[in-house]
Design an enzyme around this catalytic site. Structure first.
Site, PDB file in Angstrom:
ATOM      1  N   GLU A 272       0.835  -1.214   0.000  1.00  0.00           N
ATOM      2  CA  GLU A 272       0.000   0.000   0.000  1.00  0.00           C
ATOM      3  C   GLU A 272       0.861   1.252   0.000  1.00  0.00           C
ATOM      4  O   GLU A 272       0.542   2.242  -0.669  1.00  0.00           O
ATOM      5  CB  GLU A 272      -0.958   0.008   1.202  1.00  0.00           C
ATOM      6  CG  GLU A 272      -1.976  -1.111   1.220  1.00  0.00           C
ATOM      7  CD  GLU A 272      -2.806  -1.228  -0.050  1.00  0.00           C
ATOM      8  OE1 GLU A 272      -3.137  -0.196  -0.656  1.00  0.00           O
ATOM      9  OE2 GLU A 272      -3.112  -2.371  -0.438  1.00  0.00           O
ATOM     10  N   TRP A 275       1.651   1.860  -3.390  1.00  0.00           N
ATOM     11  CA  TRP A 275       0.566   2.476  -4.190  1.00  0.00           C
ATOM     12  C   TRP A 275       0.709   3.999  -4.163  1.00  0.00           C
ATOM     13  O   TRP A 275       0.480   4.697  -5.156  1.00  0.00           O
ATOM     14  CB  TRP A 275      -0.812   2.080  -3.642  1.00  0.00           C
ATOM     15  CG  TRP A 275      -1.391   0.863  -4.304  1.00  0.00           C
ATOM     16  CD1 TRP A 275      -1.506  -0.379  -3.764  1.00  0.00           C
ATOM     17  CD2 TRP A 275      -1.944   0.778  -5.644  1.00  0.00           C
ATOM     18  NE1 TRP A 275      -2.097  -1.229  -4.682  1.00  0.00           N
ATOM     19  CE2 TRP A 275      -2.371  -0.548  -5.835  1.00  0.00           C
ATOM     20  CE3 TRP A 275      -2.099   1.689  -6.690  1.00  0.00           C
ATOM     21  CZ2 TRP A 275      -2.962  -0.987  -7.025  1.00  0.00           C
ATOM     22  CZ3 TRP A 275      -2.686   1.258  -7.875  1.00  0.00           C
ATOM     23  CH2 TRP A 275      -3.106  -0.065  -8.037  1.00  0.00           C
ATOM     24  N   TRP A 303     -21.017  11.471 -19.454  1.00  0.00           N
ATOM     25  CA  TRP A 303     -21.113  11.739 -18.027  1.00  0.00           C
ATOM     26  C   TRP A 303     -21.830  13.065 -17.768  1.00  0.00           C
ATOM     27  O   TRP A 303     -21.600  14.050 -18.490  1.00  0.00           O
ATOM     28  CB  TRP A 303     -19.714  11.860 -17.423  1.00  0.00           C
ATOM     29  CG  TRP A 303     -19.136  10.579 -16.923  1.00  0.00           C
ATOM     30  CD1 TRP A 303     -19.758   9.623 -16.185  1.00  0.00           C
ATOM     31  CD2 TRP A 303     -17.795  10.116 -17.101  1.00  0.00           C
ATOM     32  NE1 TRP A 303     -18.889   8.609 -15.881  1.00  0.00           N
ATOM     33  CE2 TRP A 303     -17.679   8.884 -16.425  1.00  0.00           C
ATOM     34  CE3 TRP A 303     -16.670  10.630 -17.748  1.00  0.00           C
ATOM     35  CZ2 TRP A 303     -16.494   8.150 -16.386  1.00  0.00           C
ATOM     36  CZ3 TRP A 303     -15.502   9.908 -17.709  1.00  0.00           C
ATOM     37  CH2 TRP A 303     -15.409   8.676 -17.044  1.00  0.00           C
ATOM     38  N   ASN A 340     -10.847   3.143   2.690  1.00  0.00           N
ATOM     39  CA  ASN A 340     -10.522   2.924   1.271  1.00  0.00           C
ATOM     40  C   ASN A 340     -11.633   2.195   0.508  1.00  0.00           C
ATOM     41  O   ASN A 340     -11.982   2.575  -0.606  1.00  0.00           O
ATOM     42  CB  ASN A 340      -9.207   2.152   1.147  1.00  0.00           C
ATOM     43  CG  ASN A 340      -8.811   1.958  -0.307  1.00  0.00           C
ATOM     44  OD1 ASN A 340      -8.648   2.924  -1.045  1.00  0.00           O
ATOM     45  ND2 ASN A 340      -8.702   0.719  -0.743  1.00  0.00           N
ATOM     46  N   TRP A 358     -16.095  11.857 -12.825  1.00  0.00           N
ATOM     47  CA  TRP A 358     -15.223  11.635 -11.659  1.00  0.00           C
ATOM     48  C   TRP A 358     -14.644  12.935 -11.117  1.00  0.00           C
ATOM     49  O   TRP A 358     -14.327  13.049  -9.946  1.00  0.00           O
ATOM     50  CB  TRP A 358     -14.093  10.649 -11.993  1.00  0.00           C
ATOM     51  CG  TRP A 358     -13.218  11.029 -13.164  1.00  0.00           C
ATOM     52  CD1 TRP A 358     -13.371  10.622 -14.446  1.00  0.00           C
ATOM     53  CD2 TRP A 358     -12.066  11.901 -13.156  1.00  0.00           C
ATOM     54  NE1 TRP A 358     -12.395  11.168 -15.243  1.00  0.00           N
ATOM     55  CE2 TRP A 358     -11.581  11.951 -14.477  1.00  0.00           C
ATOM     56  CE3 TRP A 358     -11.405  12.630 -12.180  1.00  0.00           C
ATOM     57  CZ2 TRP A 358     -10.458  12.711 -14.833  1.00  0.00           C
ATOM     58  CZ3 TRP A 358     -10.298  13.387 -12.531  1.00  0.00           C
ATOM     59  CH2 TRP A 358      -9.832  13.428 -13.847  1.00  0.00           C
ATOM     60  N   TRP A 381      -9.585   8.329  -8.238  1.00  0.00           N
ATOM     61  CA  TRP A 381     -10.807   8.655  -8.993  1.00  0.00           C
ATOM     62  C   TRP A 381     -10.757   8.114 -10.410  1.00  0.00           C
ATOM     63  O   TRP A 381     -11.746   7.605 -10.928  1.00  0.00           O
ATOM     64  CB  TRP A 381     -11.093  10.163  -8.956  1.00  0.00           C
ATOM     65  CG  TRP A 381     -11.856  10.487  -7.715  1.00  0.00           C
ATOM     66  CD1 TRP A 381     -11.357  11.021  -6.555  1.00  0.00           C
ATOM     67  CD2 TRP A 381     -13.251  10.222  -7.471  1.00  0.00           C
ATOM     68  NE1 TRP A 381     -12.354  11.090  -5.628  1.00  0.00           N
ATOM     69  CE2 TRP A 381     -13.511  10.620  -6.148  1.00  0.00           C
ATOM     70  CE3 TRP A 381     -14.275   9.677  -8.223  1.00  0.00           C
ATOM     71  CZ2 TRP A 381     -14.793  10.509  -5.575  1.00  0.00           C
ATOM     72  CZ3 TRP A 381     -15.541   9.562  -7.658  1.00  0.00           C
ATOM     73  CH2 TRP A 381     -15.785   9.972  -6.350  1.00  0.00           C
TER      74      TRP A 381
HETATM   75  P1  FAD Z   1      -3.543   1.984   4.920  1.00  0.00           P
HETATM   76  O1  FAD Z   1      -4.380   0.889   4.386  1.00  0.00           O
HETATM   77  O2  FAD Z   1      -3.059   1.844   6.306  1.00  0.00           O
HETATM   78  O3  FAD Z   1      -2.314   2.122   3.918  1.00  0.00           O
HETATM   79  C1  FAD Z   1      -1.044   2.660   4.315  1.00  0.00           C
HETATM   80  C2  FAD Z   1      -0.698   3.836   3.427  1.00  0.00           C
HETATM   81  O4  FAD Z   1      -0.554   3.405   2.076  1.00  0.00           O
HETATM   82  C3  FAD Z   1      -1.764   4.918   3.384  1.00  0.00           C
HETATM   83  O5  FAD Z   1      -1.651   5.773   4.483  1.00  0.00           O
HETATM   84  C4  FAD Z   1      -1.484   5.587   2.045  1.00  0.00           C
HETATM   85  O6  FAD Z   1      -0.434   6.511   2.150  1.00  0.00           O
HETATM   86  C5  FAD Z   1      -1.020   4.420   1.191  1.00  0.00           C
HETATM   87  N1  FAD Z   1      -2.145   3.898   0.416  1.00  0.00           N
HETATM   88  C6  FAD Z   1      -3.018   2.922   0.778  1.00  0.00           C
HETATM   89  N2  FAD Z   1      -3.901   2.695  -0.213  1.00  0.00           N
HETATM   90  C7  FAD Z   1      -3.583   3.531  -1.220  1.00  0.00           C
HETATM   91  C8  FAD Z   1      -4.122   3.764  -2.510  1.00  0.00           C
HETATM   92  N3  FAD Z   1      -5.165   3.059  -2.997  1.00  0.00           N
HETATM   93  N4  FAD Z   1      -3.575   4.732  -3.270  1.00  0.00           N
HETATM   94  C9  FAD Z   1      -2.506   5.441  -2.824  1.00  0.00           C
HETATM   95  N5  FAD Z   1      -1.940   5.257  -1.609  1.00  0.00           N
HETATM   96  C10 FAD Z   1      -2.477   4.314  -0.825  1.00  0.00           C
HETATM   97  N6  FAD Z   1      -5.230   8.473  -0.369  1.00  0.00           N
HETATM   98  C11 FAD Z   1      -4.708   9.603   0.115  1.00  0.00           C
HETATM   99  O7  FAD Z   1      -3.728   9.555   0.875  1.00  0.00           O
HETATM  100  N7  FAD Z   1      -5.242  10.833  -0.218  1.00  0.00           N
HETATM  101  C12 FAD Z   1      -6.307  10.951  -1.057  1.00  0.00           C
HETATM  102  O8  FAD Z   1      -6.729  12.083  -1.358  1.00  0.00           O
HETATM  103  C13 FAD Z   1      -6.904   9.765  -1.555  1.00  0.00           C
HETATM  104  N8  FAD Z   1      -7.993   9.812  -2.346  1.00  0.00           N
HETATM  105  C14 FAD Z   1      -8.551   8.650  -2.827  1.00  0.00           C
HETATM  106  C15 FAD Z   1      -9.662   8.720  -3.667  1.00  0.00           C
HETATM  107  C16 FAD Z   1     -10.243   7.565  -4.166  1.00  0.00           C
HETATM  108  C17 FAD Z   1     -11.447   7.657  -5.080  1.00  0.00           C
HETATM  109  C18 FAD Z   1      -9.717   6.303  -3.806  1.00  0.00           C
HETATM  110  C19 FAD Z   1     -10.342   5.038  -4.322  1.00  0.00           C
HETATM  111  C20 FAD Z   1      -8.606   6.219  -2.985  1.00  0.00           C
HETATM  112  C21 FAD Z   1      -8.001   7.386  -2.488  1.00  0.00           C
HETATM  113  N9  FAD Z   1      -6.872   7.334  -1.631  1.00  0.00           N
HETATM  114  C22 FAD Z   1      -6.320   8.500  -1.173  1.00  0.00           C
HETATM  115  C23 FAD Z   1      -6.219   6.052  -1.324  1.00  0.00           C
HETATM  116  C24 FAD Z   1      -6.674   5.340  -0.031  1.00  0.00           C
HETATM  117  O9  FAD Z   1      -8.070   5.304   0.056  1.00  0.00           O
HETATM  118  C25 FAD Z   1      -6.115   5.992   1.244  1.00  0.00           C
HETATM  119  O10 FAD Z   1      -4.727   6.203   1.111  1.00  0.00           O
HETATM  120  C26 FAD Z   1      -6.365   5.104   2.452  1.00  0.00           C
HETATM  121  O11 FAD Z   1      -7.743   4.902   2.642  1.00  0.00           O
HETATM  122  C27 FAD Z   1      -5.765   5.762   3.673  1.00  0.00           C
HETATM  123  O12 FAD Z   1      -6.079   5.050   4.841  1.00  0.00           O
HETATM  124  P2  FAD Z   1      -4.920   4.414   5.711  1.00  0.00           P
HETATM  125  O13 FAD Z   1      -3.857   5.420   5.960  1.00  0.00           O
HETATM  126  O14 FAD Z   1      -5.555   3.771   6.883  1.00  0.00           O
HETATM  127  O15 FAD Z   1      -4.347   3.337   4.691  1.00  0.00           O
END
Ligand code: FAD
Length: 471
Positions: A272, A275, A303, A340, A358, A381
């Site tokens: 993650e 990602w 859209w 997420n 989106w 998005w």
């Molecule tokens: P954890 O599951 O604990 O993951 C650890 C870290 O990995 C996160 O803190 C984050 O930095 C990174 N990470 C995890 N999943 C993703 C992912 N899919 N994409 C990129 N990095 C990821 N994340 C943001 O930080 N800012 C946003 O503005 C953002 N907008 C999003 C919009 C959409 C439509 C979607 C589908 C996802 C988005 N995300 C965003 C990604 C993701 O949802 C969040 O990073 C995640 O929910 C953060 O929660 P956590 O820190 O508990 O994640």
């Protein structure tokens, strides 16, 4: 008298593992840290802008512990730097690099202007593990798909984190500073900032505690439970990573240690973190991902682009009548965070069931998320809409009802956020009515709304439009 160095603080509110700060400290010169509420920050949405200010204030307190200060100024970045260079006789400026298009445009112009003044301009890595240009395919191009990107980086050697400097030499006299409280950034929230504030976790020490707590108590659950929004099995570090209150390198090494100890979710956590790196890779190489369909064929897709339609308004307000969607939208409004899986569900519902662009969702998230990140938000998005590089295919329409049954089987998430129908709703659910703007004119005693569109009808309409597309 030795001329000072300006340390331009942006999204790197930490003392530990901060290469730009370490370079300033190691220069042997007095260091003047400065935070500028500049043209890029002024364009942020309400919640991220307010949270940025809170992060800067917390960082100011950390710097005071090193015998230093944070100078607050508001204005165009180069104008403010020019003023400070004149006021302090500084001969160089250091900062941590950023990769989103707005920041890149600002920084490129600032660097050129500093060079023209014969001022040193010294940018450092710190916001990412891998510079976007250091990860290349066999043909030397960018990665468009995550899995090969992960394979290309997962075994790379990553240096250990840098220690925090123990002292920053102060200048003979400090330049004047604004009082950030007087900026009143909470006002722009147009909503209950004090409600959202209860859910924030601001500052470097809090971020470290968050990482430690995750590694100690939740990482073992991460693989199995991270998709269940009521479980709290994820790290919540996105809020801190986006403001640089913790470095990705610290998170990476903590995850690696957990993996070496055989902890169950460690590799998934590292994936993650990567990602986020992939998002920066994409945004740097294809900056249009923040504003346009990455796959241009989608430009002709029918859209809805009007953010003011009643359906879109109900989506924003968390009143679609679809419980997973509404719970998630209210969670974001009250806490500045959304799980997420919930982000994927509300994104799919907006772009497919409601057939709305989106960009409308991206803009709303950018206004409401405390963890707003220009790269991850855009990638997320475009992924959910099907228009991005490594995207979920458009015909994969999430069913928010079966998703709720699967990921919230005991209804804990829906109950936490939807007050209607509960005789004694939990505080989280009733807080939604405290947080929303009065202008929304919501009635806490109203019945839960009927669906804006049924799940089956929305899916049918979206798939028909997809079948009829001309690309
Ligand atoms: P954890 O599951 O604990 O993951 C650890 C870290 O990995 C996160 O803190 C984050 O930095 C990174 N990470 C995890 N999943 C993703 C992912 N899919 N994409 C990129 N990095 C990821 N994340 C943001 O930080 N800012 C946003 O503005 C953002 N907008 C999003 C919009 C959409 C439509 C979607 C589908 C996802 C988005 N995300 C965003 C990604 C993701 O949802 C969040 O990073 C995640 O929910 C953060 O929660 P956590 O820190 O508990 O994640």
């Amino acid at each position: 008298m030795i001329s000072p160095v300006l340390y331009w603080v942006r999204r790197d509110f930490r003392l530990a593992d901060n290469p730009a700060l370490c370079a300033a400290a190691a220069s042997g010169r007095p260091v003047i840290p400065v935070f500028i509420l500049d043209e890029v920050a002024e364009r942020h949405g309400a919640c991220p802008k307010w949270r940025l200010g809170l992060g800067a204030e917390a960082f100011a307190r950390s710097l005071e512990g090193l015998g230093s200060r944070l100078i607050f100024r508001r204005g165009r970045a180069m104008d403010v730097l020019d003023e400070l260079l004149d006021e302090t006789n500084a001969e160089s400026v250091v900062w941590t690099r950023a990769y989103d298009p707005d920041s890149v445009a600002r920084d490129t112009a600032v660097k050129a202007a500093l060079k023209a003044r014969s001022i040193g301009a010294d940018s450092h890595k710190g916001h990412v593990l891998f510079e976007p240009w250091d990860v290349k395919t066999g043909q030397g191009g960018l990665y468009r798909v995550y899995t090969p990107f992960w394979k290309a980086v997962k075994d790379r050697e990553i240096a250990g984190p840098l220690a925090a400097p123990d002292h920053l030499a102060p200048p003979a006299s400090w330049p004047k500073s604004d009082d950030p409280a007087a900026w009143n950034l909470a006002l722009a929230m147009d909503r209950g900032a004090e409600v959202v504030a209860q859910h924030l976790c601001v500052g470097e020490a809090a971020a470290r505690d968050r990482l430690d707590a995750f590694i100690q108590t939740r990482i073992d659950l991460y693989k199995a439970r991270r998709d269940y929004p009521a479980d709290g099995a994820t790290s919540r570090l996105s809020e801190n990573l986006t403001y640089g209150e913790i470095s990705p390198r610290l998170c990476w090494h903590a995850g690696q240690r957990a993996m070496a100890e055989g902890r169950a979710g460690a590799e998934h956590f590292l994936r993650e973190i990567v990602w986020r790196e992939f998002a920066y890779h994409l945004v740097f190489h294809t900056p249009e991902i923040t504003t346009r369909n990455w796959r241009e064929g989608w430009d002709s897709f029918p859209w809805n682009r009007d953010a003011t339609t009643p359906d879109v308004r109900r989506w924003r307000e968390g009143r679609t009548g679809i419980r997973f969607v509404d719970a998630a939208m209210r969670e974001m409004y009250v806490t500045g965070h959304m799980h997420n899986r919930a982000r994927m569900i509300v994104g799919s519902f907006l772009t497919k069931h409601l057939m709305s662009h989106w960009k409308i969702g991206l803009d709303w998230f950018a206004d409401c998320l405390a963890d707003w990140d220009p790269a991850s938000n855009a990638m997320g998005w475009q992924w959910v809409a099907g228009s991005g590089p490594d995207a979920a295919p458009y015909f994969r329409v999430f069913n928010p009802e079966t998703q709720l049954e699967k990921f919230d089987a005991d209804g804990a998430y829906a109950r936490a956020w939807i007050a209607e129908g509960q005789s004694e709703p939990p505080k989280t659910a009733s807080d939604d009515f405290r947080a929303v703007p009065l202008a929304w004119d919501l009635d806490a005693l109203a019945a839960y709304p009927e669906p804006v569109i049924t799940v089956a009808a929305g899916r049918k309409r979206a798939l028909a439009a997809y079948e009829a597309r001309d690309f």
